[in-house]
Design an enzyme around this catalytic site. Structure first.
Site, mmCIF file in Angstrom:
data_model
loop_
_atom_site.group_PDB
_atom_site.id
_atom_site.type_symbol
_atom_site.label_atom_id
_atom_site.label_comp_id
_atom_site.label_asym_id
_atom_site.label_seq_id
_atom_site.Cartn_x
_atom_site.Cartn_y
_atom_site.Cartn_z
ATOM 1 N N CYS A 2 0.830 -1.211 0.000
ATOM 2 C CA CYS A 2 0.000 0.000 0.000
ATOM 3 C C CYS A 2 0.862 1.257 0.000
ATOM 4 O O CYS A 2 0.461 2.285 -0.538
ATOM 5 C CB CYS A 2 -0.939 -0.001 1.201
ATOM 6 S SG CYS A 2 -0.111 -0.013 2.814
ATOM 7 N N HIS A 59 -1.970 1.384 7.231
ATOM 8 C CA HIS A 59 -2.346 1.338 5.824
ATOM 9 C C HIS A 59 -2.279 2.750 5.240
ATOM 10 O O HIS A 59 -2.693 3.720 5.886
ATOM 11 C CB HIS A 59 -3.758 0.772 5.666
ATOM 12 C CG HIS A 59 -4.214 0.667 4.244
ATOM 13 N ND1 HIS A 59 -3.626 -0.176 3.332
ATOM 14 C CD2 HIS A 59 -5.199 1.324 3.572
ATOM 15 C CE1 HIS A 59 -4.234 -0.062 2.159
ATOM 16 N NE2 HIS A 59 -5.186 0.854 2.285
#
Length: 493
Positions: A73, A446
């Site tokens: 990510c 994230h």
């Protein structure tokens, strides 16, 4: 950009779009069980929602997502942010086009499998990805695979695992340093058989060098001394508080501004202006030997023995050269008294437009010019008031409703923004193109990206991108996010 450069870029994009489906197939083979579950879910979605024709229509105006190859990510979020910088894409197009034109006339090393020059592998791969992420024409399979960039980085001995969590800001510097390394590999002297470059250089040269026997000589071009658009320079100097003698200005390069977040004061919000002001704030250094004070002391005492004079110096840091694309990193990592890492979660206010005039270094010649102009009174500004971004020095931008980091209702209504009136006097004005946000703590989390829909400087539509997921977002949602990386592009009026 030349017609040849545009054709080469289109060919890069077609080649990349042809290969991504096979890459995705290889990945799905490693996840057979998950693929079976996904297929069953797809059947349920079809039963509930019907054919996907309507969903494809709703995705018009969006951008492609990126596959998460494990824990990538950080890579996906960074690429989505870089794809909103038109200057970077244009620089990569010109650079790779120039390298392609030299393939037939030089002995450059070529990758037999991909046909890519090993000297520009990262530049070409990055251009393919950013062009695809900025394409308004989405294919049926609108999810891309960025694993090719990790493979290109491994050729440069950057071993970045796709299954370990990494930092997006560190990866940004890996990419910029790799681009600088590829630029330095370009020959400084044009090859003798590169007649096209030699002829163009001779035509554009205003004052050709001549000798007695051979007429005009072709100048030696150095076309790639231009740095990538994130490259800037910091200035620093020291001044003695006793004699006010200033040391020579020192210049240091930077690709991003890493700003610490000041301590939060009770009842006061932290803005981007506070972080920038804290970054360039002067620093006091004690017990520094001053040669000028020592010399003056010796002259006054008429002594042959020099006694070193140690005084207090003030060190000042400012921005000497502002880049076309500005990357700002907000340092959210701090440490507890016990030595444990802690992530700072507070919101730092930032705005869509950022004026950097106040933080720019002013040379001695420019200072004299400003003082001479200040002596002449004008009807617009009293001569006893020093103006910085439209307000006095005491308040700077902090109390201005359109200051850097203040969320004004004007910014929440882009259609009513009076751009010319608000920043007409700003020479170094930037516009926000992307925001990277990290959700989680120091151990896991994230990365997501808020970005403009296309690599168009005037695109008003904002998007929220999390790996493969893409949806529309409002400017208010963007300005309310807890930014980790900010990408700005300079406005040329």
């Amino acid at each position: 950009m030349s017609c040849y450069g545009q054709k080469a870029t289109d060919e890069f994009l077609r080649e990349f779009l042809r290969t991504r489906s096979s890459a995705k197939t290889r990945m799905m083979k490693n996840w057979g069980v998950i693929g079976g579950i996904a297929a069953a879910m797809a059947v349920g979605v079809y039963v509930l929602w019907g054919p996907s024709t309507d969903r494809k229509k709703r995705r018009r105006g969006m951008v492609p997502g990126l596959l998460n190859l494990g824990n990538t990510c950080f890579l996906n979020a960074l690429l989505q942010g870089l794809a909103t910088c038109p200057s970077l894409i244009g620089w990569l197009q010109d650079f790779t086009t120039h390298s392609l034109s030299r393939h037939s006339s030089t002995d450059m090393q070529i990758d037999v499998q991909t046909g890519t020059s090993l000297d520009t592998r990262i530049s070409k791969t990055l251009l393919q990805l950013l062009t695809a992420l900025s394409s308004p024409n989405l294919a049926e399979d609108d999810v891309l695979d960025a694993g090719c960039l990790l493979e290109a980085l491994r050729l440069y001995r950057w071993h970045i695992s796709s299954f370990e969590e990494q930092d997006a800001h560190e990866l940004f510097h890996v990419l910029t340093s790799s681009l600088a390394e590829e630029r330095e590999r370009q020959p400084r002297v044009t090859h003798l058989f590169d007649m096209e470059t030699l002829e163009k250089s001779a035509e554009t040269c205003k004052n050709p060098v001549s000798c007695w026997s051979r007429g005009p000589l072709h100048p030696i071009p150095n076309r790639w001394r231009t740095q990538h658009p994130f490259h800037g320079r910091l200035t620093s100097y020291m001044a003695c508080k006793r004699c006010e003698r200033q040391s020579p200005v020192r210049y240091d390069s930077f690709d991003s501004l890493s700003l610490s977040i000041p301590a939060v004061q009770w009842g006061r919000l932290v803005t981007l202006d506070h972080c920038l002001q804290h970054f360039i704030s002067s620093e006091t250094i004690k017990e520094v030997e001053c040669e000028n004070c020592t010399k003056k002391q010796a002259e006054s005492e008429d002594s042959q023995v020099l006694k070193s004079q140690r005084t207090t110096f003030v060190k000042q840091l400012k921005l000497g050269k502002l880049p076309q694309c500005l990357c700002i990193h907000l340092q959210r990592l701090t440490w507890s008294p016990e030595g444990a890492p802690i992530k700072r979660q507070e919101h730092v206010q930032f705005s869509e437009y950022l004026s950097m005039d106040r933080y720019k270094h002013i040379s001695a010649a420019q200072t004299l010019q400003v003082h001479s102009m200040a002596k002449t009174p004008t009807t617009e500004q009293p001569n006893n008031q020093t103006v910085a971004n439209g307000v006095d020095q005491e308040h700077h931008n902090n109390n201005n409703p359109l200051s850097n980091g203040s969320i004004s209702s004007v910014f929440l209504r882009p259609a009513s923004l009076n751009f010319a009136h608000d920043f007409s006097s700003s020479e170094y004005l930037y516009r926000l193109t992307a925001v990277l946000v990290h959700h989680g703590d120091t151990h896991s989390g994230h990365f997501v990206t808020y970005r403009r829909s296309l690599a168009s400087f005037s695109s008003p539509q904002w998007l929220w991108v999390s790996d493969e997921s893409v949806r529309k977002a409002s400017l208010q949602e963007v300005l309310s996010s807890s930014a980790y990386l900010l990408f700005y592009e300079r406005v040329h009026k």
